[in-house]
Design a protein around this motif. Structure first.
Motif, PDB file in Angstrom:
ATOM      1  N   LYS A  39     -91.061 -19.723 -52.631  1.00  0.00           N
ATOM      2  CA  LYS A  39     -91.643 -20.248 -51.521  1.00  0.00           C
ATOM      3  C   LYS A  39     -92.591 -21.598 -51.856  1.00  0.00           C
ATOM      4  O   LYS A  39     -92.860 -21.723 -53.029  1.00  0.00           O
ATOM      5  CB  LYS A  39     -92.509 -19.456 -50.656  1.00  0.00           C
ATOM      6  N   GLY A 145     -96.220 -22.174 -40.715  1.00  0.00           N
ATOM      7  CA  GLY A 145     -95.114 -22.317 -40.257  1.00  0.00           C
ATOM      8  C   GLY A 145     -93.958 -21.689 -41.160  1.00  0.00           C
ATOM      9  O   GLY A 145     -93.245 -21.188 -40.491  1.00  0.00           O
ATOM     10  N   GLU A 146     -94.032 -21.816 -42.338  1.00  0.00           N
ATOM     11  CA  GLU A 146     -93.353 -21.335 -43.157  1.00  0.00           C
ATOM     12  C   GLU A 146     -93.329 -19.809 -43.086  1.00  0.00           C
ATOM     13  O   GLU A 146     -92.032 -19.142 -43.297  1.00  0.00           O
ATOM     14  CB  GLU A 146     -93.512 -21.785 -44.789  1.00  0.00           C
ATOM     15  N   ASN A 149     -91.551 -19.037 -40.044  1.00  0.00           N
ATOM     16  CA  ASN A 149     -89.781 -18.881 -40.168  1.00  0.00           C
ATOM     17  C   ASN A 149     -89.502 -17.566 -41.214  1.00  0.00           C
ATOM     18  O   ASN A 149     -88.348 -16.972 -40.805  1.00  0.00           O
ATOM     19  CB  ASN A 149     -89.448 -20.017 -40.892  1.00  0.00           C
ATOM     20  N   MET A 152     -89.573 -14.745 -38.701  1.00  0.00           N
ATOM     21  CA  MET A 152     -88.414 -14.740 -37.702  1.00  0.00           C
ATOM     22  C   MET A 152     -86.914 -14.418 -38.459  1.00  0.00           C
ATOM     23  O   MET A 152     -86.188 -13.944 -37.817  1.00  0.00           O
ATOM     24  CB  MET A 152     -88.419 -16.240 -37.192  1.00  0.00           C
ATOM     25  N   GLN A 153     -86.799 -14.842 -39.707  1.00  0.00           N
ATOM     26  CA  GLN A 153     -85.544 -14.543 -40.533  1.00  0.00           C
ATOM     27  C   GLN A 153     -85.258 -13.182 -40.798  1.00  0.00           C
ATOM     28  O   GLN A 153     -84.301 -12.800 -40.750  1.00  0.00           O
ATOM     29  CB  GLN A 153     -85.641 -15.406 -41.718  1.00  0.00           C
TER      30      GLN A 153
END
Length: 163
Positions: A39, A145-146, A149, A152-153
């Motif tokens: 990341k 935001g990362e 994401n 959500m993934q």
């Protein structure tokens, strides 16, 4: 590309370097597929805290005109650029410093790796203007935001969005 011996030294440094408690330690099996994709915050820890300590020790012993010394020069430019970007203050001198080192980094990677540059490389060239107009780039980071994401993934949708 690191040799097996260099990877071993880097992994040892990852395990032994003292880091602030609020930072996550990069995986000690760095370079193996089993740790998955890194990341952005892991790259930051590597380039801001670990690589500046260990990479010069690995590549400094090579002759001044060698591929490894060119890599060392390149990574030094990237590290200085990183420190400017993660700062929570900015000035005209900081923008000039970033421009010089990031442009030098871009030139060096074009020489070392003659592949087309990535969109992020181009985007980073705009940082001096962003710092001038908006202030420190660190205040604009996208780690939240990362994280979103990533969450959500991991959401189980079974590829059916409306159920």
């Amino acid at each position: 590309k690191f040799t097996k011996a260099e990877i071993s030294i880097i992994r040892g440094a990852i395990a032994q370097v003292s880091l602030p408690t609020y930072l996550d330690r990069p995986p000690t099996n760095l370079g193996q597929a089993s740790h998955g994709k890194l990341k952005a915050d892991t790259y930051l820890v590597l380039f801001a805290f670990i690589f500046p300590l260990i990479i010069p020790e690995i590549w400094w012993a090579f002759p001044s005109i060698s591929y490894q010394r060119d890599l060392l020069d390149s990574i030094c430019h990237l590290i200085v650029s990183t420190f400017v970007v993660i700062s929570y203050k900015t000035s005209a001198d900081d923008r000039t410093l970033f421009s010089y080192h990031y442009t030098s980094y871009r030139r060096s990677i074009q020489k070392l790796f003659p592949n087309p540059s990535k969109p992020n490389h181009h985007y980073a060239m705009h940082y001096p203007a962003i710092m001038e107009n908006w202030g420190p780039v660190a205040a604009l980071n996208e780690f939240a935001g990362e994280q979103l994401n990533g969450q959500m993934q991991r959401t189980k949708t079974n590829r059916h969005m409306r159920e």
